[in-house]
Design a protein around this motif. Structure first.
Motif, PDB file in Angstrom:
ATOM      1  N   VAL A 230       0.848  -1.161   0.046  1.00  0.00           N
ATOM      2  CA  VAL A 230      -0.093  -0.011  -0.152  1.00  0.00           C
ATOM      3  C   VAL A 230       0.852   0.892   0.044  1.00  0.00           C
ATOM      4  CG1 VAL A 230      -1.914   1.332   1.159  1.00  0.00           C
ATOM      5  CG2 VAL A 230      -1.706  -1.426   1.308  1.00  0.00           C
ATOM      6  N   LYS A 231       0.996   1.780  -1.318  1.00  0.00           N
ATOM      7  CA  LYS A 231       1.883   3.032  -1.386  1.00  0.00           C
ATOM      8  C   LYS A 231       1.322   4.222  -0.664  1.00  0.00           C
ATOM      9  CE  LYS A 231       3.114   4.317  -5.483  1.00  0.00           C
ATOM     10  NZ  LYS A 231       2.819   4.412  -6.929  1.00  0.00           N
ATOM     11  N   MET A 232       2.536   5.147  -0.132  1.00  0.00           N
ATOM     12  CA  MET A 232       2.090   6.444   0.339  1.00  0.00           C
ATOM     13  C   MET A 232       1.914   7.311  -0.941  1.00  0.00           C
ATOM     14  SD  MET A 232       5.555   7.094   2.673  1.00  0.00           S
ATOM     15  CE  MET A 232       6.783   6.249   1.403  1.00  0.00           C
ATOM     16  N   ARG A 233       1.219   8.493  -0.601  1.00  0.00           N
ATOM     17  CA  ARG A 233       0.840   9.454  -1.595  1.00  0.00           C
ATOM     18  C   ARG A 233       1.955  10.790  -1.330  1.00  0.00           C
ATOM     19  NH1 ARG A 233      -5.292  10.543  -3.093  1.00  0.00           N
ATOM     20  NH2 ARG A 233      -5.952   8.174  -3.415  1.00  0.00           N
ATOM     21  N   ASN A 234       2.598  11.133  -2.329  1.00  0.00           N
ATOM     22  CA  ASN A 234       3.417  12.400  -2.027  1.00  0.00           C
ATOM     23  C   ASN A 234       4.754  12.406  -1.449  1.00  0.00           C
ATOM     24  OD1 ASN A 234       1.107  14.107  -3.283  1.00  0.00           O
ATOM     25  ND2 ASN A 234       0.260  14.371  -1.384  1.00  0.00           N
ATOM     26  N   TRP A 235       5.243  11.259  -1.378  1.00  0.00           N
ATOM     27  CA  TRP A 235       6.828  10.931  -0.858  1.00  0.00           C
ATOM     28  C   TRP A 235       7.543  10.930  -1.798  1.00  0.00           C
ATOM     29  CZ3 TRP A 235      10.523   7.348  -1.099  1.00  0.00           C
ATOM     30  CH2 TRP A 235      11.800   7.557  -0.257  1.00  0.00           C
ATOM     31  N   ARG A 236       8.606  11.644  -2.016  1.00  0.00           N
ATOM     32  CA  ARG A 236       9.498  11.811  -2.982  1.00  0.00           C
ATOM     33  C   ARG A 236      11.094  11.180  -2.470  1.00  0.00           C
ATOM     34  NH1 ARG A 236       9.505  17.552  -6.054  1.00  0.00           N
ATOM     35  NH2 ARG A 236      11.707  16.997  -5.694  1.00  0.00           N
ATOM     36  N   ARG A 237      11.619  10.860  -3.301  1.00  0.00           N
ATOM     37  CA  ARG A 237      12.960  10.011  -3.064  1.00  0.00           C
ATOM     38  C   ARG A 237      13.862  11.048  -2.447  1.00  0.00           C
ATOM     39  NH1 ARG A 237      12.180   5.192  -4.598  1.00  0.00           N
ATOM     40  NH2 ARG A 237      13.691   4.655  -3.403  1.00  0.00           N
ATOM     41  N   ASP A 238      13.848  12.385  -2.697  1.00  0.00           N
ATOM     42  CA  ASP A 238      14.939  13.215  -2.255  1.00  0.00           C
ATOM     43  C   ASP A 238      14.281  13.913  -0.937  1.00  0.00           C
ATOM     44  OD1 ASP A 238      12.864  14.639  -3.284  1.00  0.00           O
ATOM     45  OD2 ASP A 238      14.356  16.011  -4.333  1.00  0.00           O
ATOM     46  N   SER A 239      13.315  13.143  -0.292  1.00  0.00           N
ATOM     47  CA  SER A 239      12.681  14.108   1.008  1.00  0.00           C
ATOM     48  C   SER A 239      13.669  13.077   2.099  1.00  0.00           C
ATOM     49  CB  SER A 239      11.518  13.660   1.143  1.00  0.00           C
ATOM     50  OG  SER A 239      10.612  14.402   0.263  1.00  0.00           O
ATOM     51  N   TYR A 240      13.829  13.999   3.346  1.00  0.00           N
ATOM     52  CA  TYR A 240      14.449  13.359   4.418  1.00  0.00           C
ATOM     53  C   TYR A 240      13.339  13.641   5.603  1.00  0.00           C
ATOM     54  CZ  TYR A 240      18.776  12.503   2.430  1.00  0.00           C
ATOM     55  OH  TYR A 240      19.927  12.174   1.489  1.00  0.00           O
ATOM     56  N   PHE A 241      13.172  12.874   6.598  1.00  0.00           N
ATOM     57  CA  PHE A 241      12.138  12.785   7.581  1.00  0.00           C
ATOM     58  C   PHE A 241      11.751  14.189   8.124  1.00  0.00           C
ATOM     59  CE2 PHE A 241       9.404  11.801  10.933  1.00  0.00           C
ATOM     60  CZ  PHE A 241       8.623  10.876  10.731  1.00  0.00           C
ATOM     61  N   SER A 242      12.973  14.995   8.407  1.00  0.00           N
ATOM     62  CA  SER A 242      12.887  16.235   9.124  1.00  0.00           C
ATOM     63  C   SER A 242      12.046  17.251   8.045  1.00  0.00           C
ATOM     64  CB  SER A 242      14.146  16.970   9.566  1.00  0.00           C
ATOM     65  OG  SER A 242      15.182  17.005   8.359  1.00  0.00           O
ATOM     66  N   GLU A 243      12.079  16.958   6.672  1.00  0.00           N
ATOM     67  CA  GLU A 243      11.360  17.700   5.777  1.00  0.00           C
ATOM     68  C   GLU A 243       9.957  17.534   5.734  1.00  0.00           C
ATOM     69  OE1 GLU A 243      15.547  18.223   3.099  1.00  0.00           O
ATOM     70  OE2 GLU A 243      13.753  16.864   2.537  1.00  0.00           O
ATOM     71  N   LEU A 244       9.649  16.390   6.420  1.00  0.00           N
ATOM     72  CA  LEU A 244       8.028  15.937   6.214  1.00  0.00           C
ATOM     73  C   LEU A 244       7.319  16.767   7.579  1.00  0.00           C
ATOM     74  CD1 LEU A 244       8.709  12.518   5.084  1.00  0.00           C
ATOM     75  CD2 LEU A 244       8.439  14.278   3.545  1.00  0.00           C
ATOM     76  N   ASN A 245       6.108  16.971   7.173  1.00  0.00           N
ATOM     77  CA  ASN A 245       5.236  17.287   8.278  1.00  0.00           C
ATOM     78  C   ASN A 245       4.562  15.747   8.922  1.00  0.00           C
ATOM     79  OD1 ASN A 245       3.802  18.901  10.080  1.00  0.00           O
ATOM     80  ND2 ASN A 245       1.998  18.872   8.372  1.00  0.00           N
ATOM     81  N   LEU A 246       5.751  15.155   9.622  1.00  0.00           N
ATOM     82  CA  LEU A 246       5.080  13.995  10.346  1.00  0.00           C
ATOM     83  C   LEU A 246       5.951  13.847  11.864  1.00  0.00           C
ATOM     84  CD1 LEU A 246       5.410  11.369   7.307  1.00  0.00           C
ATOM     85  CD2 LEU A 246       3.458  12.196   8.494  1.00  0.00           C
TER      86      LEU A 246
END
Length: 422
Positions: A230-246
């Motif tokens: 079950v895929k995520m939406r809007n995650w990009r390969r060049d993203s790091y966790f600190s850049e996500l609103n999680l």
């Protein structure tokens, strides 16, 4: 129309196009990441509707609103949550690394918890009896020797052997999906801290890894799971966790922050030798050292290597017992001198390279004091005999990293088939 006017119009057109591209890029980046669990409880709910399910999870198995998967499923009448399976550190993540997890019952839902980090690391047919789907939902940290992906592989095998569909709820790789580093595991050193021939820093999500393990026939006896990612939406390969609103929920007692995860592929290698990796402090893997290290000279050597994306300072610290996180840490109650590490640019920081350079520098400075914890421990962690032998000979980090490239190129070709995000 004059030539000057044409040039002006072309210039304006290029500005407009640039702005449009920038805004589209910004909007893509600004969209919140929707986790696999969110998708399962929404558009992918048919995968489990009306079924008796089991879940392999821990405290990280929450949706974007921080609601735990066990609570969500137990409160959903169209699904029957039958069993929970506890990996290393347990369902709540409060068991120190390496310690067995015991069978129990979830106090909130009343659902039985089966340990898969104790007498058995693979669910037995008895544990899986009556299940119509087995779900994996755990936050990984992107490093081969972090054991959750080994747990996933063994659970895939068990589900395949019992004819039970296996569902992976995907989550971000917190250290990004671009960097791929380090030696590829030699099958000779297969273990629970390295179960398949992947790079030390693999740059994949757990969903992508599951597809690889299944598609390459790496499960025991070549069995194939009935796999659903079950895929995520809007995650990009060049993203790091600190850049996500999680929200970061530490997946294990000594993984308290995304900064720790960034350093772990390199500093985790210190677990194979007699250097403290900072367990017994509040900043594991950010602080490293030993009583016998000349930390000023070590900093100088590593500064001269000019590894990008990291800031290095000298530090002194005393490892202490920390119940639930670090019991009897190396050099307990002894003053250690070493380094404090801060990743300033995760997009440029090669963690495995820095870890290799650190070990080589310590061994160069302190050949008499430095030693491996056992003959096999570095082989298990690096997964490559030639690397360990080269370190022992005093080869340069550059030459050692060059020796990785042929197998890394082969791994990248295999990896490319299973990537599901841009």
């Amino acid at each position: 129309m004059s030539l000057m006017r044409k040039i002006q119009l072309i210039f304006v057109f290029l500005i407009v196009i640039t702005v449009i591209i920038y805004l589209a890029e910004f909007q893509t980046q600004a969209r919140p990441v929707t986790l696999g669990l969110d998708e399962l409880m929404g558009e992918q709910f048919d995968l489990i509707k009306g079924k008796r399910v089991g879940v392999i999870t821990n405290q990280t198995g929450v949706d974007s609103q921080n609601r735990h998967i066990a609570d969500l499923l137990s409160e959903t009448p169209e699904v029957e949550l039958v069993a929970l399976f506890g990996p290393e550190h347990g369902i709540r993540g409060d068991v120190e690394g390496g310690y067995q997890v015991e069978n129990n019952k979830d106090t909130k839902t009343g659902v039985p918890i089966f340990s898969i980090y104790g007498k058995t690391k693979k669910p037995t047919p008895e544990m899986l009896a009556g299940l119509e789907a087995l779900i994996f939902d755990i936050q990984d940290v992107g490093t081969r020797f972090y054991t959750f992906i080994s747990t996933m592989s063994l659970c895939m095998e068990a589900a395949a052997e019992q004819g039970i569909p296996f569902i992976v709820l995907d989550r971000p790789n917190p250290i990004g999906g671009v960097f791929v580093e380090g030696p590829v595991l030699d099958p000779e050193f297969k273990s629970f801290v390295g179960i398949h021939p992947i790079a030390l820093r693999h740059g994949m999500t757990v969903g992508e890894l599951a597809k690889m393990f299944n598609g390459e026939g790496w499960l025991k006896d070549g069995v194939r799971a009935d796999l659903h990612v079950v895929k995520m939406r809007n995650w990009r390969r060049d993203s790091y966790f600190s850049e996500l609103n999680l929200k970061w929920i530490k997946p294990s007692p000594n993984m308290p922050s995304p900064m720790t995860a960034l350093l772990y592929p390199g500093m985790g290698l210190l677990e194979s030798c007699n250097v403290s990796e900072g367990r017994g402090t509040t900043r594991p893997f950010e602080k490293i050292g030993a009583p016998w290290i000349d930390h000023v000279r070590l900093k100088s050597l590593l500064d001269s290597a000019a590894v990008p994306g990291i800031e290095i300072d000298t530090v002194s610290f005393i490892p202490q017992d920390m119940p639930g996180a670090a019991m009897n840490p190396e050099y307990e109650d002894e003053l250690c001198r070493g380094l404090f590490l801060h990743v300033t640019d995760p997009h440029r920081f090669p963690a495995v390279e820095f870890g290799l350079r650190t070990i080589c520098a310590i061994k160069r400075l302190h050949p008499k004091e430095f030693h491996w914890n056992s003959p096999r421990s570095p082989l298990i962690m690096f997964g490559d005999r030639a690397t360990v032998e080269a370190i022992d000979r005093g080869e340069t980090p550059e030459k050692i990293m060059e020796s990785w490239q042929e197998k890394l190129t082969g791994f990248l070709k295999i990896r490319k088939k299973y990537l599901i995000y841009d």
